[in-house]
Each structure stands twice: as structure tokens, then as C-alpha cells.
Design an enzyme around this catalytic site. Structure first.
Site, PDB file in Angstrom:
ATOM      1  N   ASP A 143       1.127  -1.081   0.159  1.00 14.88           N
ATOM      2  CA  ASP A 143       0.057   0.008  -0.105  1.00 14.88           C
ATOM      3  C   ASP A 143       0.951   1.563  -0.093  1.00 14.88           C
ATOM      4  O   ASP A 143       1.809   1.664   1.047  1.00 14.88           O
ATOM      5  CB  ASP A 143      -0.763  -0.017   0.961  1.00 14.88           C
ATOM      6  CG  ASP A 143      -1.531   1.118   1.775  1.00 14.88           C
ATOM      7  OD1 ASP A 143      -2.812   1.753   0.499  1.00 14.88           O
ATOM      8  OD2 ASP A 143      -1.539   1.805   2.045  1.00 14.88           O
ATOM      9  N   GLU A 182       1.413   0.104  -4.864  1.00 19.20           N
ATOM     10  CA  GLU A 182       0.631   0.749  -5.622  1.00 19.20           C
ATOM     11  C   GLU A 182       1.187   2.744  -4.954  1.00 19.20           C
ATOM     12  O   GLU A 182       2.284   3.162  -4.080  1.00 19.20           O
ATOM     13  CB  GLU A 182      -0.815   1.574  -4.484  1.00 19.20           C
ATOM     14  CG  GLU A 182      -1.966   2.046  -4.511  1.00 19.20           C
ATOM     15  CD  GLU A 182      -2.676   2.751  -3.450  1.00 19.20           C
ATOM     16  OE1 GLU A 182      -3.680   4.171  -3.447  1.00 19.20           O
ATOM     17  OE2 GLU A 182      -2.171   2.456  -2.248  1.00 19.20           O
TER      18      GLU A 182
END
Length: 606
Positions: A263, A298
Site C-alpha cells: 500500500d 500502489e
């Protein structure tokens, strides 16, 4: 012990086969520490080198509770606990990670090119809101054509419900979801069905409630630098580095996971000579050379340096990047929205979509508004299409809206169908968000389970986030801490079972079957995008990819109402998919009807 899978950690508790256990904690600012065991006296821990404390104890069994006692008498949980007895503020639980008997111990995974990801939130996916609830739907997902289930973060966070990005015990599957046993049952059941399981992991910050590391190891964090969610982590510290380098290895070894999604890596501030992300990925590749392990990132920066390939097109570090540019271009094309980060796509969303399909990123060094007009991205055309994960919806893009509306409610159904087919039939790796395949209309809102001042701060922060929006008042924004907010996000499986829901599932299943049979097998040797594209009108375009075996995949899309002229169909090409009756006849005559799509395949000469 039964001979299952266990990873030996540097931090925390390790139970031995003879009933002994070792406990370790890095606490450089503590003068002394003690180990507290349930039903026994506290045991003093010995201070060793570099701020570590350690103690060994005999006669211990799985299930015993333990914690670390600080000099002021505070008992804190193990930050590397495999299990908790209760919430994040209580005692940790000693476990035997090898006790679970795997039914699929020889599973080695599936090639990345076969991947179709289904992202879900464990709590909102099923009525029971746990790993077992996900397991009960695996056959449904397999029939749909999904090959990989991706779980939003499950590391234990404060409270019973939340997105998971506020985790504080990064080695501990949340007790509310079924803990370590429930997660292992889910992974095992998925592997029995030939499906992979990925996990979303968060290494850029800890949650605001239940993180006690700062009380005994403030050097774990850098107070001079901050992420949007708190102080940055000091990865250059050896003890801190081991905590994070070992964490993905732990998930992949003990839980037999097939991949991880990292993330917001652009929020990881690392001052070490070798970046923590590179060390993590290199360590994973070295540790699991004989398994298909897939690592996605990401990253707002649109970079490619973390995704190199070797001469055989195998990832050296990370496998793929979430392609937000594809989403933003498709979303604006479908919805017409122009606010916030969509503003930079609003002038020509179809053009941005065309570039994302042919080159990877839509922004490759151009000025970008959300970055205050600074350049964003690098050239990405040299990347293979499988270095990108595309999506029309995901947890962020739905949940970061004030009211969590899905694209189902924001788009003309004709446009949404065309974009879904483009999404699933282009060579980049597709991701679906739970419920998308049957047209879910319930929202996915931001929700938490905080209390007191922290709950007030989160509620007010959420309202400030949308203060500039004039279409609604701040008081209309759902309270993240209200149980009703979470309950409204649970999937409506009754809609999935309706005639309309089943029809949409059949549509997605058909597209995924075409991908599986005609496109996925031809991606292995696709070393770069190898795509050409051209505009056919303001709302229409053509893209042709040369696939790995030399076959040509051609996509003709008209996202407008009026029929447009298009190049004639290539001799020898087969129509894989047409969005309506008469599309084949039309393209043979050099025209493409309004709101239509044609996808053809011409095999390479023998």
C-alpha cells in the site's frame, strides 16, 4: 508439532517443540523489561546488544497469554504477535504455527499472466464478516473466472471493524475475522480450487490506536518526517528493518499466500543505502525461488524502476503497479465527473484512456494538478502490459467518495458495459472489486470503530476532507464510527441472485472465459506493450497489441452515440467479442455503431 509451516522471526515469541519459548523485544529506551505470563510470576528479561531484551522460558503451551511489562508497570502486547487474546490493548497469545495441517502443502501457485484479481473486504463481503464467509463463496468466484482473491488488510487494528489500513499488530490476523486458523483455512480452500490468495499489506505507517512501540522504542519512528497518517518509520535502524523485511516473508511462508499488494509505497521514507522495498522484494525472490509469488505496488509517482524484468520476462523485484491512470480516465469517461484528481483527465478522458491502454501510464512526466502542477511519471511504454493492474473500481476509488457510490450508479449502463469489456480483454492484469460483477449498488464507505476523542477527530477529519464540495452539507457525510455506516456496506447477495444480477455475472464470466482461452496464454512472452493506437473520433479509438506469440489483438471502441468510420477488419481476424448485434457486419463494412465495441484476434502465421 505436526510439521506445518513456520517462519522464525527476530521479534516476539517463538514456541519450541520441547515446550520452551523465546521472547524478544527491541526496546532501546527501556532500562528494564519483564515478561508477563498468564498464571505465573513476571520473568525479568536480559538486555543484550543494540537495545534488545530476551528471555527463554520452559513448560509453555500454545494458548498461553503473555505481554511485556515496561518500567512504569504498563503491560504491552507483542508488536509481532501471531495472535491476540482480545483487542490490540490486551495480552498476546502464544501459538504453534505448525499446528494447522495443510491439505495443499505442495501448492506452488499460478503464473501471473493467468491472474484475474477479486479485491474484497473480509468484514463486508459476507453476512458473517469473516474468513469463513469468504471461503463459502470461493466456488462462486471460481465459476466467475476469478483466479486470485485479494484481501484488504487483515493485520489486527483497533476495534471490530475498519478498512484495515490502521493496523498496529502487523503479524496478527484480526481476531474478528477468525484469526490465524481462519485465514489458513481460507487460503487452503482457495488452493484446493486452483485459486491464489493475495494480501494487502501496509508498511508506511501504524494506526493511531494500539501502537505501543513509541513508548519503549521511540527511535522506531522519525518525528521530523510525516506521512498523511503519522510519523514516518525509521527503516535505516537495523531492528526496525528486520521487523519489516521479515513481515512479508512471514505471511508468504506461514500462510502460504501467493502474493502481496504494498500500500502507498510513495509514502515510505527510507534513508538507507539499499531501499527497504528493494530489500523486501529481493529477499522474497531469494526465499521462494520455486513458487509463483506476485508483488504489486500502489504508487502515486508512476515509476517503473521497482518493476524490472530479467531476460525471461520474470520480475526481478516487484511484479506490477496498480494503474490509477487507467481508472481515472475510464471513470471520467463513464461518469463525466471533473472534480478533485479527476480534473486532469477531464479535458480528454478518452485520449488518456487510449494512452493508458497503449503505453501503461497516462501521465509520463507531464504536469499534474494534484501534484501542484509538477511533472508526474516516467516513460512506461517499455514495460510489458502485465506490469500494470487495471480496475474500474476498487476500495479507494469508491470509499474515498463522500457517499461511497459505486460506478454502477454513476454511469450510463451502455458505457459501463463497454468499459468492462475493455478492462477485461486488454492485456493488462484486471482487478474486480467485490460486487462489481453483479452490479452491486450498495456503497462502500469509509468506516472505523474508534471511540472518544479519536472518534471525534476521525469524524471531523472526514467532514473537512469534503469541505470544498458544495453539492451537499458536511452533516450529510456518514459518520465513520457508526455501526450503521458499516452495515450499509455489506454486499447484497440477494441482488446477486436476482435475474439482473445473474445476467451481469454471465456477462463478466463470458468476458473472463475469453481472456482465459485467447489472451492469457499469449502474454508470457510479451516483453513490452507492443501496442499501436489511433483516435477514430472524439469518443472512439482503435488499439492493436502484438501478443507474445505474434497474434494481433485488436480493439475498436466507440464510446459515443453516433456511428463512426473505422478501419476495415483485418483478413483472417476472428471476432472474439462484439458488444451488440450487427457489430461484425458493421466493422466489415468500415463503420462502428454508437456505444459499441469489437475485439478481434488474428493468429500469427504458422
Amino acid at each position: 508439532m505436526s510439521g506445518g509451516f513456520a517462519f522464525r522471526k527476530s521479534w516476539g515469541a517463538e514456541l519450541f517443540a520441547d515446550g520452551g519459548a523465546r521472547f524478544r523485544l527491541w526496546a532501546p529506551d527501556a532500562e528494564r523489561l519483564s515478561l508477563r505470563l498468564s498464571g505465573g510470576a513476571d520473568l525479568p528479561m536480559q538486555r543484550t546488544e543494540m537495545g534488545w531484551f530476551e528471555v527463554q522460558a520452559d513448560g509453555l503451551t500454545a494458548g498461553m497469554e503473555y505481554g511485556f511489562v515496561l518500567p512504569d508497570g504498563t503491560c504491552v502486547p507483542d508488536p509481532a504477535a501471531r495472535a491476540q487474546a482480545g483487542d490490540v490493548h490486551g495480552m498476546s497469545r502464544l501459538v504453534d504455527p505448525t499446528a494447522y495441517r495443510w491439505r495443499t502443502p505442495d501448492w506452488r501457485g499460478r503464473p501471473w499472466e493467468e491472474t484475474v484479481i477479486y479485491e474484497l473486504h473480509v468484514g463486508a463481503f459476507s453476512q458473517t464478516g469473516d474468513f469463513d464467509g469468504v471461503q463459502r463463496r470461493l466456488d462462486y468466484l471460481a465459476r466467475l473466472g476469478v483466479t486470485a482473491v485479494e484481501l484488504m488488510p487483515v493485520a489486527q487494528f483497533s476495534g471490530e471493524r475498519g478498512w484495515g489500513y490502521d493496523g498496529v499488530l502487523l503479524y496478527c490476523p484480526h481476531r474478528a475475522y477468525g484469526g490465524m486458523e481462519g485465514l489458513k483455512r481460507l487460503v487452503d480452500a482457495a488452493h484446493e480450487r486452483g485459486m491464489m490468495v493475495f494480501l494487502d499489506v501496509v508498511y508506511n505507517h501504524f494506526g493511531p490506536d494500539g501502537n505501543y512501540i513509541h513508548s519503549y522504542a521511540p527511535a522506531f519512528f522519525d518525528p521530523k518526517q510525516h506521512t498523511p497518517w503519522g510519523p514516518t518509520i525509521r527503516f535505516e535502524q537495523p531492528a526496525v528493518r528486520s521487523f519489516f523485511v521479515e513481515n512479508p516473508l512471514y505471511w508468504l511462508e506461514e500462510y502460504r499466500l501467493d502474493g502481496l499488494r504494498f500500500d502507498a509505497i510513495d509514502q515510505i521514507a527510507d534513508q538507507a543505502d539499499i531501499l527497504i522495498l528493494e530489500e523486501m522484494a529481493a529477499s522474497i525472490r531469494q526465499t521462494f525461488p520455486n513458487r509463483h509469488i506476485h508483488l504489486a505496488t500502489e504508487d502515486e509517482r508512476n515509476i517503473v524502476r521497482l518493476h524490472p524484468r530479467d531476460a525471461e520476462n520474470r520480475p526481478v523485484l516487484f511484479t506490477a503497479e496498480w494503474n490509477d491512470d487507467f481508472h481515472h480516465a475510464a471513470h471520467v469517461t463513464a461518469s463525466g465527473e471533473e472534480q478533485g484528481y479527476y480534473s486532469d483527465f477531464a479535458a480528454d478522458p478518452v485520449g488518456h484512456l487510449l494512452r493508458a491502454l497503449t503505453e501503461g501510464f497516462a501521465f509520463q512526466g507531464e504536469p499534474y494538478g494534484p501534484w501542484d502542477g509538477k511533472p508526474r511519471g516516467v516513460a512506461s511504454n517499455g514495460q510489458p502490459p502485465t506490469a500494470f493492474v487495471t480496475f474500474l473500481q476498487n476500495h479507494d476509488q469508491i470509499g474515498n467518495r463522500a457517499f461511497g457510490e459505486r460506478l454502477t450508479l454513476l454511469s450510463d449502463p451502455r458505457l459501463l458495459d463497454i468499459l468492462a469489456a475493455i478492462h477485461l480483454l486488454n492485456p493488462q492484469v484486471p482487478l474486480l472489486y467485490m460486487g462489481e460483477e453483479y452490479g452491486e449498488t450498495r456503497p462502500f464507505l469509509f468506516f472505523t470503530d474508534f471511540h472518544g476523542p479519536l472518534a471525534d477527530a476521525v469524524r471531523e477529519g472526514r467532514r473537512r476532507e469534503f469541505a470544498a464540495f458544495t453539492a451537499f452539507s458536511r452533516d450529510e457525510i456518514p459518520d465513520p464510527n457508526a455501526l450503521s455506516t458499516f452495515d450499509s456496506c455489506r454486499l447484497d447477495w440477494g441482488l446477486a441472485d436476482s435475474a439482473a444480477g445473474e445476467a451481469r455475472q454471465n456477462f463478466y464470466s463470458r468476458l473472463l472465459a475469453l481472456r482465459h482461452h485467447h489472451i492469457a496464454p499469449r502474454l508470457t512472452d510479451m516483453l513490452a506493450m507492443r501496442a499501436t493506437g489511433q483516435r477514430l473520433g472524439e469518443r472512439a479509438f482503435e488499439v492493436t497489441w502484438q501478443l507474445g506469440d505474434g497474434a494481433l489483438l485488436r480493439l475498436l471502441a466507440n464510446l459515443g452515440e453516433r456511428s463512426i468510420s473505422c478501419p476495415l477488419a483485418e483478413e483472417g481476424a476472428t471476432l472474439l467479442y462484439g458488444s451488440g448485434d450487427g457489430v461484425l457486419t458493421s466493422i466489415l463494412g468500415g463503420s462502428l455503431p454508437g456505444y459499441s465495441l469489437a475485439v478481434t484476434l488474428r493468429k500469427a502465421p504458422a
